[in-house]
Scaffold this active site. Structure first.
Site, mmCIF file in Angstrom:
data_model
loop_
_atom_site.group_PDB
_atom_site.id
_atom_site.type_symbol
_atom_site.label_atom_id
_atom_site.label_comp_id
_atom_site.label_asym_id
_atom_site.label_seq_id
_atom_site.Cartn_x
_atom_site.Cartn_y
_atom_site.Cartn_z
ATOM 1 N N HIS A 166 0.693 -1.077 -0.004
ATOM 2 C CA HIS A 166 -0.030 -0.057 -0.001
ATOM 3 C C HIS A 166 0.882 1.139 0.021
ATOM 4 O O HIS A 166 0.693 2.164 -0.733
ATOM 5 C CB HIS A 166 -0.929 0.117 1.330
ATOM 6 C CG HIS A 166 -2.116 -0.822 1.276
ATOM 7 N ND1 HIS A 166 -1.886 -1.782 2.464
ATOM 8 C CD2 HIS A 166 -2.882 -1.349 0.513
ATOM 9 C CE1 HIS A 166 -3.091 -2.730 2.293
ATOM 10 N NE2 HIS A 166 -3.656 -2.458 1.230
ATOM 11 N N LYS A 202 -17.007 -7.666 4.715
ATOM 12 C CA LYS A 202 -15.944 -8.240 5.426
ATOM 13 C C LYS A 202 -15.903 -7.857 6.911
ATOM 14 O O LYS A 202 -16.602 -6.974 7.369
ATOM 15 C CB LYS A 202 -14.718 -7.164 4.630
ATOM 16 C CG LYS A 202 -14.478 -7.648 3.377
ATOM 17 C CD LYS A 202 -12.957 -7.183 2.947
ATOM 18 C CE LYS A 202 -12.481 -7.594 1.504
ATOM 19 N NZ LYS A 202 -11.339 -6.825 1.049
ATOM 20 N N ARG A 252 -2.383 -6.261 -8.529
ATOM 21 C CA ARG A 252 -1.375 -7.045 -8.147
ATOM 22 C C ARG A 252 -1.418 -8.282 -9.342
ATOM 23 O O ARG A 252 -0.473 -8.093 -10.046
ATOM 24 C CB ARG A 252 -1.568 -8.040 -6.997
ATOM 25 C CG ARG A 252 -0.842 -7.047 -5.788
ATOM 26 C CD ARG A 252 -1.537 -7.217 -4.336
ATOM 27 N NE ARG A 252 -2.952 -7.299 -4.351
ATOM 28 C CZ ARG A 252 -3.554 -7.415 -3.376
ATOM 29 N NH1 ARG A 252 -3.201 -7.623 -2.169
ATOM 30 N NH2 ARG A 252 -4.967 -7.123 -3.399
ATOM 31 N N SER A 303 -2.802 -7.792 2.817
ATOM 32 C CA SER A 303 -3.019 -7.648 4.397
ATOM 33 C C SER A 303 -3.323 -8.941 5.080
ATOM 34 O O SER A 303 -3.097 -9.385 6.206
ATOM 35 C CB SER A 303 -4.037 -6.660 4.828
ATOM 36 O OG SER A 303 -3.809 -5.317 4.158
#
Ligand code: ADP
Length: 160
Positions: A17, A41, A90, A128
């Protein structure tokens, strides 16, 4: 040069990040890092803890602002009249979800656009959730997150 919002869960913020933020700062005059809440989430850290960690780790960058929002990104963006969101990509696996979100956001507010920055190759597998898993099992996360975040994760999982 304009202001951009970098929204995300940041549960917690990682070097991946931080690399996106640093690169966004070379394109935009200000970057608002926005801790957003996805109701689907569940999170390890509270919004307040995430904001503190992001402030601690971006302290050297005066053009970064940190905020949090419980609602829709576009509502926040419209209220502040910020038209650009930044997201990191990514692998191909990120693409479809990001594509859907960018198009949805533009449907909700036509002036909203999303700019994607490719990850740095060595952060390609950094997320994360990987950091949380390794930390929970007591592994070394020093190459994934800054020391301040490492300390918070150790405390969360009761590792000395
Ligand atoms: P969200 O739940 O909104 O996806 P994340 O905190 O997981 O929130 O990610 C926020 C943004 O940062 C996303 O666009 C994600 O693709 C990007 N990101 C996360 N990790 C990396 C990384 N290692 N390299 C580049 N971008 C990343």
């Amino acid at each position: 040069m304009d202001t951009a919002i970098y929204p995300g869960s940041f549960d917690p913020i990682t070097y991946g990040h931080l690399n996106i933020i640093e690169r966004a700062l070379s394109i935009f005059s200000r970057v608002v890092v926005l801790v957003a809440v996805n109701p689907q989430k569940s999170y390890l850290f509270s919004p307040g803890e995430k904001v503190e960690m992001i402030r601690e780790t971006t302290r050297e960058w005066p053009r970064v602002e940190v905020d949090h929002s419980e609602g829709l990104l576009v509502e926040y963006a419209r209220r502040r009249q910020i038209h650009i969101a930044v997201r990191g990509l990514r692998a191909v696996t990120d693409f479809e979800g990001e594509f859907a979100m960018a198009l949805t956001n533009r449907t909700l507010w036509q002036e909203m656009d999303t700019v994607f920055l490719m990850t740095r190759a060595d952060y390609m597998y950094l997320s994360s959730s990987v950091v949380r898993q390794v930390a929970q099992l007591g592994g070394d996360i020093s190459s994934f997150v800054p020391p301040a975040v490492e300390g918070r994760l150790r405390a969360k999982f009761g590792h000395a």
